[in-house]
Design a protein around this motif. Sequence first.
Motif, PDB file in Angstrom:
ATOM      1  N   PHE A 153       0.841  -1.194   0.000  1.00 52.46           N
ATOM      2  CA  PHE A 153       0.000   0.000   0.000  1.00 52.46           C
ATOM      3  C   PHE A 153       0.880   1.248   0.000  1.00 52.46           C
ATOM      4  N   GLU A 154       0.361   2.312  -0.601  1.00 46.49           N
ATOM      5  CA  GLU A 154       1.128   3.541  -0.746  1.00 46.49           C
ATOM      6  C   GLU A 154       1.111   4.401   0.507  1.00 46.49           C
ATOM      7  N   HIS A 155       0.194   4.156   1.426  1.00 44.41           N
ATOM      8  CA  HIS A 155       0.094   4.990   2.631  1.00 44.41           C
ATOM      9  C   HIS A 155       1.384   4.879   3.458  1.00 44.41           C
ATOM     10  N   THR A 156       1.901   6.029   3.883  1.00 47.31           N
ATOM     11  CA  THR A 156       3.075   6.066   4.756  1.00 47.31           C
ATOM     12  C   THR A 156       2.800   6.997   5.923  1.00 47.31           C
ATOM     13  N   VAL A 157       3.596   6.832   6.963  1.00 51.39           N
ATOM     14  CA  VAL A 157       3.482   7.706   8.122  1.00 51.39           C
ATOM     15  C   VAL A 157       4.889   7.956   8.661  1.00 51.39           C
ATOM     16  N   THR A 158       5.137   9.145   9.142  1.00 48.24           N
ATOM     17  CA  THR A 158       6.437   9.495   9.709  1.00 48.24           C
ATOM     18  C   THR A 158       6.337   9.537  11.229  1.00 48.24           C
ATOM     19  N   THR A 159       7.128   8.735  11.881  1.00 44.32           N
ATOM     20  CA  THR A 159       7.161   8.719  13.344  1.00 44.32           C
ATOM     21  C   THR A 159       8.470   9.253  13.902  1.00 44.32           C
ATOM     22  N   GLY A 160       9.392   9.623  13.030  1.00 44.79           N
ATOM     23  CA  GLY A 160      10.682  10.150  13.459  1.00 44.79           C
ATOM     24  C   GLY A 160      11.610  10.280  12.274  1.00 44.79           C
ATOM     25  N   GLN A 161      12.824  10.694  12.553  1.00 41.18           N
ATOM     26  CA  GLN A 161      13.842  10.857  11.517  1.00 41.18           C
ATOM     27  C   GLN A 161      15.151  10.277  12.030  1.00 41.18           C
ATOM     28  N   TYR A 162      16.091  10.124  11.099  1.00 44.72           N
ATOM     29  CA  TYR A 162      17.445   9.725  11.475  1.00 44.72           C
ATOM     30  C   TYR A 162      18.281  10.986  11.618  1.00 44.72           C
TER      31      TYR A 162
END
Length: 314
Positions: free
Chosen positions: A267-276
């Motif tokens: 699925f194309e849905h993404t979510v951001t929970t943090g970064q590097y």
Amino acid sequence: MQENLMAGRVRPAHNPVMNIPLNALRAFEASARHLSFTLAARELNVTQAAVSQQVKNLEARLNMTLFRRLPRGLALTEEGQALQPALADAFGRLASVLQQFEGGRVREVLNLAVVGTFAVGWLMPRLAAFRQAHPFIDLRVFTHNNRVDLSAEGLDFAIRFGDGAWRGLGAEMLVEARMAPLCAPRVAAALRRPADLLDGELLRSYRADEWPRWFAAAGLPDPLVRGPVFDSSLAMAEVAIQGLGIALLPVAMFQRPLREGLLAQPFEHTVTTGQYWLTWLKSRSHTPAMRDLHDWLVSEAHRSDDKDEGLPTR
């Protein structure tokens, strides 16, 4: 006292131990390591007789026997056993320092700790380019599971996952971690819509909000997730590759298994929970090598923004 005075200073007492030739110590250390004058001579590129004589001279200066000469080789005396580890350590330290000098420049050692997912998925493929661009930086990479103490572990930098807010640390964002469900292609083939995930085995990290946030981005209610918990995205990805579950993973870090068909993004849905983030101690000034590494990482991260967007969904 008068005869020991010169220009108002006391002459130091003569100490014959302080005048031992370095070659004699090197001959003893090599002989002690090999327990053979012959093998020590080969290592030092001199004759066996020269090594034996150097050791005899050392024994005479110290007024003690360091080896027992046996019919087939050597054995260290108690005195030799006491001296050998100290010399081995000293020569090792000297070699380590001298290795930093090359081509008229000093090689600087940098210690970088990297969260394992970022190390394997992003940094390792680029290390050859860094070494080519900065041959006088001796970069030493240590992996961790996002728990690291720069000061206690003697680190120059640490790359970790989070929101960039760590007390006492400077931080610069490198890569956005957009999360999406990844699984084996045969598992992905049975998934038609995001709600189908509720019937699958959902693998979890120790960050409990990740799956709920992804389902919210997909327009679905908060699910009851009961799958196994992992402290390593790499381990979780391996379980997903084996077809044993569906992992919520940072797509940019798993480009190679996606390209190779080991994983699929259904699925194309993404979510951001943090970064590097690249992090460092605010209390410490950056050396020239640290600045070089910082600038190279930031530059590479900017270049990879467009390339690491993830693969098209099926």
